[in-house]
Design a protein around this motif. Sequence first.
Motif, PDB file in Angstrom:
ATOM      1  N   GLU A 125       0.808  -1.212   0.000  1.00  0.00           N
ATOM      2  CA  GLU A 125       0.000   0.000   0.000  1.00  0.00           C
ATOM      3  C   GLU A 125       0.851   1.275   0.000  1.00  0.00           C
ATOM      4  O   GLU A 125       0.390   2.346  -0.427  1.00  0.00           O
ATOM      5  N   ASP A 151      -3.477  -5.997 -16.338  1.00  0.00           N
ATOM      6  CA  ASP A 151      -4.440  -5.355 -15.436  1.00  0.00           C
ATOM      7  C   ASP A 151      -4.178  -3.867 -15.249  1.00  0.00           C
ATOM      8  O   ASP A 151      -4.559  -3.286 -14.219  1.00  0.00           O
ATOM      9  N   THR A 178      -2.864  -0.430 -14.172  1.00  0.00           N
ATOM     10  CA  THR A 178      -2.061   0.032 -13.030  1.00  0.00           C
ATOM     11  C   THR A 178      -2.400  -0.704 -11.740  1.00  0.00           C
ATOM     12  O   THR A 178      -2.011  -0.272 -10.652  1.00  0.00           O
ATOM     13  N   ALA A 179      -3.106  -1.825 -11.838  1.00  0.00           N
ATOM     14  CA  ALA A 179      -3.343  -2.673 -10.659  1.00  0.00           C
ATOM     15  C   ALA A 179      -2.176  -3.646 -10.525  1.00  0.00           C
ATOM     16  O   ALA A 179      -1.995  -4.529 -11.361  1.00  0.00           O
ATOM     17  N   TRP A 180      -1.367  -3.458  -9.478  1.00  0.00           N
ATOM     18  CA  TRP A 180      -0.223  -4.333  -9.237  1.00  0.00           C
ATOM     19  C   TRP A 180      -0.620  -5.349  -8.161  1.00  0.00           C
ATOM     20  O   TRP A 180      -1.121  -4.974  -7.094  1.00  0.00           O
ATOM     21  N   HIS A 181      -0.378  -6.626  -8.436  1.00  0.00           N
ATOM     22  CA  HIS A 181      -0.824  -7.712  -7.564  1.00  0.00           C
ATOM     23  C   HIS A 181       0.352  -8.306  -6.788  1.00  0.00           C
ATOM     24  O   HIS A 181       1.431  -8.510  -7.352  1.00  0.00           O
ATOM     25  N   HIS A 213      -3.611  -0.179  -6.634  1.00  0.00           N
ATOM     26  CA  HIS A 213      -3.727   0.629  -7.849  1.00  0.00           C
ATOM     27  C   HIS A 213      -2.754   1.801  -7.715  1.00  0.00           C
ATOM     28  O   HIS A 213      -2.988   2.720  -6.926  1.00  0.00           O
ATOM     29  N   THR A 250      -3.854  -6.167  -3.751  1.00  0.00           N
ATOM     30  CA  THR A 250      -3.792  -5.451  -5.020  1.00  0.00           C
ATOM     31  C   THR A 250      -3.728  -3.962  -4.731  1.00  0.00           C
ATOM     32  O   THR A 250      -4.498  -3.441  -3.926  1.00  0.00           O
ATOM     33  N   ARG A 280       1.411   3.738  -3.096  1.00  0.00           N
ATOM     34  CA  ARG A 280       0.550   4.859  -3.483  1.00  0.00           C
ATOM     35  C   ARG A 280       1.225   6.209  -3.221  1.00  0.00           C
ATOM     36  O   ARG A 280       0.827   7.226  -3.800  1.00  0.00           O
TER      37      ARG A 280
END
Length: 323
Positions: free
Chosen positions: A186, A201, A203-206, A217, A215, A189
Amino acid sequence: MTAMDQLRAMEIFVEVARQRSFSGAARRLGLSRAMVSKHILQLEEKLNVRLLHRSTREVSLTDAGQAYLAPCDAAVRGAQEAARIVMQTGDTLAGPLRIQAPSSFGVAWLADALARFSQPHPQLRPLLHVDDALLDPIAHGFDLTIRVGGIPDSRALAIRPLAPCRAVLCASPGYLRSHGKPAAPEDLRNHRCLHFSHLTDGTAWHFERAGERRTVHVDASFTSNNGLVLHHAALQGTGIVYSTTFLAWRELQAGTLVAVLPEWQLPLNYLSALYPASGRPSPKVRKLIDFLVAEYQPVPPWDAAPGPAVHLPALQTVHAPSA
C-alpha cells in the motif's frame, strides 16, 4: 517475366498487402522501395490487371487484388516449403527466418542467442523484429514469435514454453534514500511508480505472500510501452519500476538497482515460443526453439544468481512437448 521472377513478385505483393505500404514491405524484405514498386508493376502487367490502389498515405487492395491475395499467399508458402524440404534435408539451415520478440528481451538476450545460433549456418538470414505490441504472428508473417504472457487463444498457433518470466519491483539506491523504502504494498501509493503500459491489469499491481493477496492501484508517474525505457528511467532515480529479472538482474547484482518489497511475490508469467500450427514447423524454426530451450531451461541464466535481496516465486516444472 520468368516463372522465378513472377514467384518473387508474388512474394513481394503478399508483403505489400500485409504492410499496406511499399516502404514497409521494402524494409521487411531488405529491398529498395523502387525495386518493390518495379516488381508489383511487372506482376500487374503480367496479369493485365491492377492489384493495388496507390495513394500518398496508404496502399490498399483492389477487388482483383483482394481475390488474388489468398491463392497468391498459398502459392508463395508452398514454394517456400518445397524449397525448405530440398535445402534442409541435412543440417544446413538457409533462407529468411522471421522472428518477433519484445524489445527488452530481444535486446537483453535474444539478439545474442540468435547470433550464436546463426554462426554455424552462414546461409541463414534471421530478421528480428522487436516490438512490445501483441502482434498477430500469422497476419504479420512471422515464422516464430517470442511472447511474455499474453498468449492468444488460437488454434492457429502452436506454443512451446521457454522459461519462467519473473517480475520484480526495483529502484535506484538514490531514489530510495530520497523517498524512503516501501514497507508494504500500500505504501506504493505514495511513491513515483514507473508503469509498463502492456501489463494485463493496467495500473493494478498484484502481490502475494504466504497465501495473503493484495492489489494496489498505483498512480503511475511515468508510463511507457517499452520496458527498456522504464529500466533506464529507474537507473536515473525516476521511481520504482515494475520490471523483470531478465532485464534487471545485472543491476540487482551490481547494486545499481535495489529490490523493493522482495518478501512479496508478483505474478509469474512465462516466456513462450509461438509458431503456426498448420503442418510441422520448418527445420530452422524447430532447431531455433530447441536451441532456446537448451539456453533457458531448466533455470534461465538471469535467474541463476538474481542478487542477494530478491525473493522469487518457486519455479514450476514445465512439461513442454518438442516442436
